[in-house]
Design an enzyme around this catalytic site. Sequence first.
Site, PDB file in Angstrom:
ATOM      1  N   CYS A  67      -8.175   4.566  -4.871  1.00  0.00           N
ATOM      2  CA  CYS A  67      -8.252   4.539  -3.412  1.00  0.00           C
ATOM      3  C   CYS A  67      -9.018   5.714  -2.825  1.00  0.00           C
ATOM      4  CB  CYS A  67      -6.857   4.471  -2.814  1.00  0.00           C
ATOM      5  SG  CYS A  67      -5.751   5.777  -3.400  1.00  0.00           S
ATOM      6  N   GLU A  84     -13.897  -1.493   1.270  1.00  0.00           N
ATOM      7  CA  GLU A  84     -13.467  -0.868   0.029  1.00  0.00           C
ATOM      8  C   GLU A  84     -13.760  -1.842  -1.116  1.00  0.00           C
ATOM      9  OE1 GLU A  84      -9.639   1.688  -1.472  1.00  0.00           O
ATOM     10  OE2 GLU A  84      -9.246  -0.144  -0.343  1.00  0.00           O
ATOM     11  N   LYS A 136       9.588  -2.500  -6.695  1.00  0.00           N
ATOM     12  CA  LYS A 136       8.873  -3.762  -6.867  1.00  0.00           C
ATOM     13  C   LYS A 136       7.474  -3.413  -7.356  1.00  0.00           C
ATOM     14  CE  LYS A 136       6.244  -6.565  -5.699  1.00  0.00           C
ATOM     15  NZ  LYS A 136       5.097  -7.187  -6.476  1.00  0.00           N
ATOM     16  N   GLU A 159       0.452   4.517   1.996  1.00  0.00           N
ATOM     17  CA  GLU A 159      -0.794   5.083   1.449  1.00  0.00           C
ATOM     18  C   GLU A 159      -1.684   3.896   1.154  1.00  0.00           C
ATOM     19  OE1 GLU A 159      -3.606   5.684  -0.816  1.00  0.00           O
ATOM     20  OE2 GLU A 159      -2.225   6.271  -2.419  1.00  0.00           O
TER      21      GLU A 159
END
Length: 506
Positions: free
Chosen positions: A311, A408, A201, A277
């Site tokens: 990330c 973040e 996906k 992750e």
Amino acid sequence: MTPVSADTEAYDAHALDALRASLAQRPPALLIDGRWQAAASAAALQVDAPGDGLPLAHIAAGDARDIDLAVAAARRAFRHGPWPRLPATRRAALLFALADAIERERIELARLESLDAGHTLRSILAGDLALGLRSLRDYAGWATKIAGETPAQSADAGAMDYFLREPIGVAGLITPWNAPFLMVLQKLAAALAAGCTAVIKPAELAPLSALRIGELCLQVGIPAGVVNIVTGTGAAAGRALAEHPDVDLVSFTGSTAVGRSILAAAAHSNLKRVVLELGGKSPVLVFADADLDRAAAAIVAEIAFKSGQYCAAGSRVYVQACVREALIERMQAAMDRLRVGPGHLADSDMGPMISQAQRERALDIVGHSRAAGARLLRGGHALPGPGYYFEPTLLTDLTADMRAMREEIFAPALAVASFADDASLDQVAALANDSAYGLSAKLWARDVGTVHGLIRRLESGQVVVNGGGGEAVLPFGGVKQSGYGRENGHVGLSAFTEIKSVRLGY
């Protein structure tokens, strides 16, 4: 690997226009059981190009019905198809063939990824494509090295104990929009090498390279049902895949918030395995004995990579007080030299952000921190014109509670603070560890005692010292709210296997 300098044809404007025209004409379709088909709803989603905000393509809007079909196909291929029964050498050969096919089409794939995700062609050719091919070939090699163990036993034991490693089954692979090509290949290569079948996906904001990989899988002869691709939203298709009771493992890369929902779905369905992750707020520690020129250049290059939508990017910079101004001056100069523009242009160093919503979020975090007292040295604004461009941004005079230090941002924005010249390693590590995340940490220092002392103290799945280096494929993943489990190499491969213990009597 073909050198990037030899790929100047990637910048051919006519070829880019032709690719864009062909994407606009492609009918939306899902890959299920070796066939391309419309979504059950017959609905489609529009994919926009972040470089100009204009429509790029339409994709099928898959939902739970399509996920059911894809999972059923993957289950049939696993239970009754040839894939898990193929000799490991044959699975390896098909992975090598897929890598070769991708390498032959690297120019088209780089253009596609640049248009779809906004990244510079230079970074895709040198980074995503090169790493994706390496991952495929690395896992192709691991396919023949999956082994259990037989403990030593006495010759007259009259029995034998051992354990096997078997493919876990159907793997759900949910991939992000910030590195769509690379993340699909890394997850898919591990799953296929282990003998699993997969339902992918991809992120709805940048799904086009995943669909092209699906086409190439069929071309090289990977059997029907082994690789299935269902595009759609996270709420409709992603949730259904995470909740599906016949999926044995979900490997997800994305936000911590979505990771939590996947973990809950796994718990409430069939207790499927998960590899997560997730987000990061990586600290960068710069000591007075560091090479400040190299450190500044690397810090800015990393936050400009994928427009800060990476990330593991070092976004919290802590610098020893006596070299604070010297480092900031160098970082500001490096940011001033960045050329921001469409990723498909040769003179662009940094492309756009993925969407208007992501840019607005970054603007909100920067604005909130400024209102709380942070000092803006440069950037901090959206660039005018079409597309989702954001100025390279440098903030200083931050406190630990400001949003730019805690959240973040996922934008080309650096938050800089300092630590005392006489700070202990415990004190410096406490600054770095003052985060809910623990994905990566960066350290710039020459003193061996400082380096080794901090490596042990940092709460992080990865520590990069003086820019890193080497050629090994190391496990990648985080601690705390950066997720759990690891990807890459034999450690990443093991996640797609199950252990079966055998106690054999005679």
